[in-house]
Design an enzyme around this catalytic site. Structure first.
Site, PDB file in Angstrom:
ATOM      1  N   TRP A   1       0.842  -1.197   0.000  1.00 56.81           N
ATOM      2  CA  TRP A   1       0.000   0.000   0.000  1.00 56.81           C
ATOM      3  C   TRP A   1       0.880   1.251   0.000  1.00 56.81           C
ATOM      4  O   TRP A   1       2.077   1.158   0.288  1.00 56.81           O
ATOM      5  CB  TRP A   1      -0.944   0.007   1.224  1.00 56.81           C
ATOM      6  CG  TRP A   1      -2.231   0.756   0.938  1.00 56.81           C
ATOM      7  CD1 TRP A   1      -2.599   1.974   1.423  1.00 56.81           C
ATOM      8  CD2 TRP A   1      -3.292   0.323   0.083  1.00 56.81           C
ATOM      9  NE1 TRP A   1      -3.832   2.324   0.919  1.00 56.81           N
ATOM     10  CE2 TRP A   1      -4.269   1.328   0.091  1.00 56.81           C
ATOM     11  CE3 TRP A   1      -3.506  -0.815  -0.712  1.00 56.81           C
ATOM     12  CZ2 TRP A   1      -5.459   1.246  -0.659  1.00 56.81           C
ATOM     13  CZ3 TRP A   1      -4.685  -0.908  -1.461  1.00 56.81           C
ATOM     14  CH2 TRP A   1      -5.638   0.121  -1.421  1.00 56.81           C
TER      15      TRP A   1
ATOM     16  N   ASP B   1       0.255  11.162  -0.281  1.00 54.46           N
ATOM     17  CA  ASP B   1      -0.830  12.137  -0.184  1.00 54.46           C
ATOM     18  C   ASP B   1      -2.142  11.439   0.203  1.00 54.46           C
ATOM     19  O   ASP B   1      -2.183  10.218   0.329  1.00 54.46           O
ATOM     20  CB  ASP B   1      -0.989  12.888  -1.518  1.00 54.46           C
ATOM     21  CG  ASP B   1      -1.545  12.003  -2.636  1.00 54.46           C
ATOM     22  OD1 ASP B   1      -1.284  10.777  -2.640  1.00 54.46           O
ATOM     23  OD2 ASP B   1      -2.254  12.539  -3.509  1.00 54.46           O
TER      24      ASP B   1
ATOM     25  N   GLU C   1      -3.290   8.564  -1.777  1.00 53.36           N
ATOM     26  CA  GLU C   1      -2.499   7.342  -1.634  1.00 53.36           C
ATOM     27  C   GLU C   1      -1.636   7.047  -2.859  1.00 53.36           C
ATOM     28  O   GLU C   1      -1.320   5.891  -3.136  1.00 53.36           O
ATOM     29  CB  GLU C   1      -3.426   6.131  -1.348  1.00 53.36           C
ATOM     30  CG  GLU C   1      -4.557   6.459  -0.414  1.00 53.36           C
ATOM     31  CD  GLU C   1      -5.318   5.249   0.108  1.00 53.36           C
ATOM     32  OE1 GLU C   1      -6.153   4.716  -0.627  1.00 53.36           O
ATOM     33  OE2 GLU C   1      -5.044   4.838   1.254  1.00 53.36           O
ATOM     34  N   GLU C   2      -1.274   8.088  -3.579  1.00 58.44           N
ATOM     35  CA  GLU C   2      -0.554   7.877  -4.834  1.00 58.44           C
ATOM     36  C   GLU C   2       0.810   8.553  -4.889  1.00 58.44           C
ATOM     37  O   GLU C   2       1.763   7.968  -5.388  1.00 58.44           O
ATOM     38  CB  GLU C   2      -1.397   8.402  -6.012  1.00 58.44           C
ATOM     39  CG  GLU C   2      -2.683   7.625  -6.199  1.00 58.44           C
ATOM     40  CD  GLU C   2      -3.589   8.224  -7.252  1.00 58.44           C
ATOM     41  OE1 GLU C   2      -4.399   7.484  -7.807  1.00 58.44           O
ATOM     42  OE2 GLU C   2      -3.493   9.440  -7.514  1.00 58.44           O
TER      43      GLU C   2
ATOM     44  N   GLU D   1     -18.588   6.752  -4.517  1.00 60.60           N
ATOM     45  CA  GLU D   1     -17.400   7.605  -4.461  1.00 60.60           C
ATOM     46  C   GLU D   1     -17.387   8.606  -5.617  1.00 60.60           C
ATOM     47  O   GLU D   1     -17.094   9.783  -5.450  1.00 60.60           O
ATOM     48  CB  GLU D   1     -16.162   6.697  -4.531  1.00 60.60           C
ATOM     49  CG  GLU D   1     -14.832   7.399  -4.465  1.00 60.60           C
ATOM     50  CD  GLU D   1     -13.694   6.387  -4.625  1.00 60.60           C
ATOM     51  OE1 GLU D   1     -13.490   5.875  -5.755  1.00 60.60           O
ATOM     52  OE2 GLU D   1     -13.013   6.096  -3.613  1.00 60.60           O
TER      53      GLU D   1
HETATM   54  C1  NOJ Z   1      -6.377   2.757  -4.307  1.00 57.09           C
HETATM   55  C2  NOJ Z   1      -6.384   4.087  -3.618  1.00 57.09           C
HETATM   56  O1  NOJ Z   1      -7.261   4.036  -2.558  1.00 57.09           O
HETATM   57  C3  NOJ Z   1      -6.772   5.170  -4.590  1.00 57.09           C
HETATM   58  O2  NOJ Z   1      -6.740   6.411  -3.969  1.00 57.09           O
HETATM   59  C4  NOJ Z   1      -5.839   5.144  -5.740  1.00 57.09           C
HETATM   60  O3  NOJ Z   1      -6.196   6.132  -6.671  1.00 57.09           O
HETATM   61  C5  NOJ Z   1      -5.843   3.792  -6.382  1.00 57.09           C
HETATM   62  N1  NOJ Z   1      -5.503   2.783  -5.407  1.00 57.09           N
HETATM   63  C6  NOJ Z   1      -4.910   3.729  -7.569  1.00 57.09           C
HETATM   64  O4  NOJ Z   1      -3.597   3.876  -7.177  1.00 57.09           O
HETATM   65  C1  NOJ Z   2      -9.399   6.133  -1.994  1.00 58.77           C
HETATM   66  C2  NOJ Z   2      -9.140   7.560  -1.647  1.00 58.77           C
HETATM   67  O1  NOJ Z   2      -8.212   8.065  -2.576  1.00 58.77           O
HETATM   68  C3  NOJ Z   2      -8.609   7.679  -0.247  1.00 58.77           C
HETATM   69  O2  NOJ Z   2      -8.456   9.037   0.078  1.00 58.77           O
HETATM   70  C4  NOJ Z   2      -9.539   7.035   0.731  1.00 58.77           C
HETATM   71  O3  NOJ Z   2      -8.964   7.074   2.019  1.00 58.77           O
HETATM   72  C5  NOJ Z   2      -9.819   5.612   0.351  1.00 58.77           C
HETATM   73  N1  NOJ Z   2     -10.242   5.508  -1.020  1.00 58.77           N
HETATM   74  C6  NOJ Z   2     -10.917   5.018   1.219  1.00 58.77           C
HETATM   75  O4  NOJ Z   2     -12.104   5.732   1.064  1.00 58.77           O
END
Ligand code: NOJ
Ligand code: NOJ
Length: 584
Positions: free
Chosen positions: A141, A197, A200-201, A425
């Site tokens: 992750w 960030d 999560e990227e 979402e």
């Molecule tokens: C899962 C993350 O929660 C999401 O924010 C991200 O865009 C995707 N993975 C792709 O990396």
């Molecule tokens: C993906 C989002 O990018 C992230 O900010 C969030 O924490 C997770 N999904 C779970 O909702």
């Protein structure tokens, strides 16, 4: 609430032109708020109807199995509980006490769970997500994500302050403070470390949302610690809060928006920045730009550019004009699940504007600066910089138009909310149908917070009003937005330019270095006319650099350069510097 017939008529008169959007927003919130509240509670264990397997007080991000969101994220949970705690402490819903107690208990456990980011004392608090039985998630992750501890501290401090007002000091000191202190110690020690960030990227030396919520957490923590006599942390947190605040300034860029991450190779326009503004809103702080308050000139300029980035890329926005609401997403380059608008991002724009309306009405004026002029010009083309008191027609026109504009974003969300009111979402950029995780808990929380803001209900203050920028800031910046760490220190140079101008004409600065937009008249830095006829701006410039520059005038799109030769200056090695010039 009581209305006189007269105020009702006046009210109808001022919204008559825009009856469509405002009535849509009215009816959306009336219908959706209870759905959002129950949708949110359904995702909280152990009694929530869609939270099977979640421990008590644990928030699942969504019950979706594809994508699989049946985990608990520290960020989502803290934002959801910030909304719940606000509902309870503001007296809007007094039934939520047991959920809050369960959240506190769950977080005390979760903090202690060793995980791939470390143990409680070696970085584990930065772990972004856990299994819903509170065991560690051990898959690959984007970790660590350092916004989580700060957001959790913010929610729990809001709760602690309420309990103190109820004289429940023992519980605050013995139960809440140990949890809060772990998070704040983590923030204080690690704010300068690289982080993923909130999406999560991007792993970089800083992310605006993360830095902004970290700053808030330390400020609130200092006040709480002082109140309950936990004074040993105060001096350390105070030093770091000042450093974080300095770092926060470095995300602001010369093109008039906040660069979301210190790296990542993107435009930098990102919902990250709008979310930061609403989640660090302090109704007592006016339109302070140092803390990027919702109505600050920086946050409004940023909003213009953020929204504009989505108008042309999403089919659902086609045909909309700059003064109308639009669907917005995380960032324009996004490709996750098709890269669509997000409900919570679109509602965040509305919320920033509603927060702004609260403050303008409270302070009895709107201030238009050179930085915020492009925002206000959307509603009043060519509007001059200056103060517009609430007694002026301009104030009335602007606030009505901005309310309509905000309602337009809500109307977009309303249009693409399926019957039944479930919020996923995302919604499709081409057709508007729901996409990605269903029943996203955070989407529901964003309805509750936007609705409060629209109703004029603001959250408790966190002390932003007493924050001042240290004069030593210039050398502590951590990097350059968008381009990774710059490695060297910068000095703050104040440029004062004497120039008489005609109404609607403004002075800008550009020059031979990045910090001065590399001779780009389009991206030139706007000077403030607060001390007209002296126009001013303070720019952080790499220490010891020799550079050339000129001032330019912009009037109705026409650009006039100062005469040759270029001006030249060498930034000192340290400290600050003031350069006084006059137009030539
Ligand atoms: C899962 C993350 O929660 C999401 O924010 C991200 O865009 C995707 N993975 C792709 O990396
Ligand atoms: C993906 C989002 O990018 C992230 O900010 C969030 O924490 C997770 N999904 C779970 O909702």
């Amino acid at each position: 609430m009581r209305f006189s017939l007269w105020s009702l008529l006046v009210g109808l008169g001022s919204v008559a032109v825009v009856w469509g959007q405002s009535s849509t927003a009215d009816s959306f919130f009336a219908t959706e708020s209870p759905i959002a509240k129950s949708g949110l509670l359904a995702n909280i264990g152990s009694s929530g109807s869609k939270s099977d397997g979640a421990k008590s007080g644990v928030v699942i991000a969504s019950p979706s199995s594809n994508p699989d969101y049946r985990f608990t994220w520290t960020r989502d949970s803290a934002l959801v509980f910030q909304a719940i705690i606000d509902q309870y402490t503001l007296g809007l819903d007094t039934t939520l006490r047991s959920q809050i107690d369960a959240y506190v208990a769950a977080q005390a456990v979760q903090q202690q769970v060793s995980n791939p980011s470390g143990s409680v004392s070696s970085g584990g608090l930065g772990e972004p997500k856990f299994n819903i039985d509170l065991s560690a998630f051990t898959g690959a992750w984007g970790r660590p994500q350092r916004d989580g501890p700060a957001l959790r501290a913010n929610a729990l401090i809001t709760w602690a302050n309420f309990l103190l007002s109820q004289k429940n000091t023992t519980y605050v000191t013995n139960t809440l403070w140990p949890i809060i202190k772990l998070d704040l110690d983590y923030v204080s020690a690690n704010w300068g470390q690289s982080t993923f960030d909130l999406w999560e990227e991007v792993n970089s030396s800083g992310s605006f949302f993360t830095t902004a919520v970290q700053h808030r957490s330390l400020r609130q923590g200092i006040t709480l610690a002082t109140t309950i006599g936990q004074t040993s942390v105060v001096s350390g947190y105070t030093t770091q809060a000042a450093n974080v605040l300095c770092f926060l300034q470095t995300y602001w860029n010369s093109a008039g928006f906040i660069t979301a991450n210190m790296g990542g190779g993107r435009s930098g326009k990102d919902s990250n920045t709008v979310l930061a503004s609403i989640h660090t809103f302090d109704p007592a702080a006016g339109c302070d730009a140092v803390t990027f308050q919702p109505c600050s000139d920086r946050a409004l300029s940023n909003l213009v550019q953020y929204v504009a980035a989505f108008r042309t890329i999403y089919t659902v926005n086609s045909g909309t004009t700059a003064s109308q609401g639009a669907a917005t997403g995380r960032y324009p380059e996004d490709g996750y699940m098709g890269g669509n608008p997000w409900y919570l991002s679109t509602l965040a724009v509305a919320e920033q504007l509603y927060d702004s309306l609260i403050v303008w009405s409270k302070q009895g004026k709107i201030t238009v600066t050179a930085t915020s002029q492009p925002f206000f010009a959307i509603f009043s083309p060519g509007i001059a910089t200056g103060d517009y008191a609430s007694t002026t027609a301009t104030f009335t026109t602007l606030t009505a138009a901005i309310k309509t504009y905000a309602d337009g974003f809500v109307a977009v969300v309303a249009k693409y909310t399926p019957s039944g009111g479930g919020l996923a979402e995302q919604f499709s950029r081409s057709t508007g149908v729901p996409v990605s995780a269903v029943d996203l808990t955070w989407s529901y929380a964003s309805v509750l917070t936007a609705f409060n803001a629209r109703s004029g209900v603001s959250p408790a203050s966190w002390g932003a009003a007493s924050v001042t920028l240290p004069s030593s800031c210039s050398s502590t910046g951590g990097g350059s937005p968008g381009g990774g760490s710059s490695g060297g220190s910068t000095v703050a140079i104040t440029f004062n330019e004497q120039a008489t101008t005609t109404f609607g004409e403004n002075i800008f600065l550009t020059g031979s270095i990045d910090a001065l937009a590399n001779w780009s008249p389009d991206n030139a830095l706007a000077l403030s006319s607060a001390n007209y006829p002296t126009w001013s701006i303070t720019v952080n410039i790499p220490a010891g650099t020799t550079f050339q520059y000129k001032f330019i005038r912009k009037f109705n799109g026409k650009i006039t350069w100062e005469s040759d030769p270029n001006r030249q200056l060498t930034a000192p090695a340290s400290g600050t510097f003031t350069e006084n010039d006059s137009w030539r």
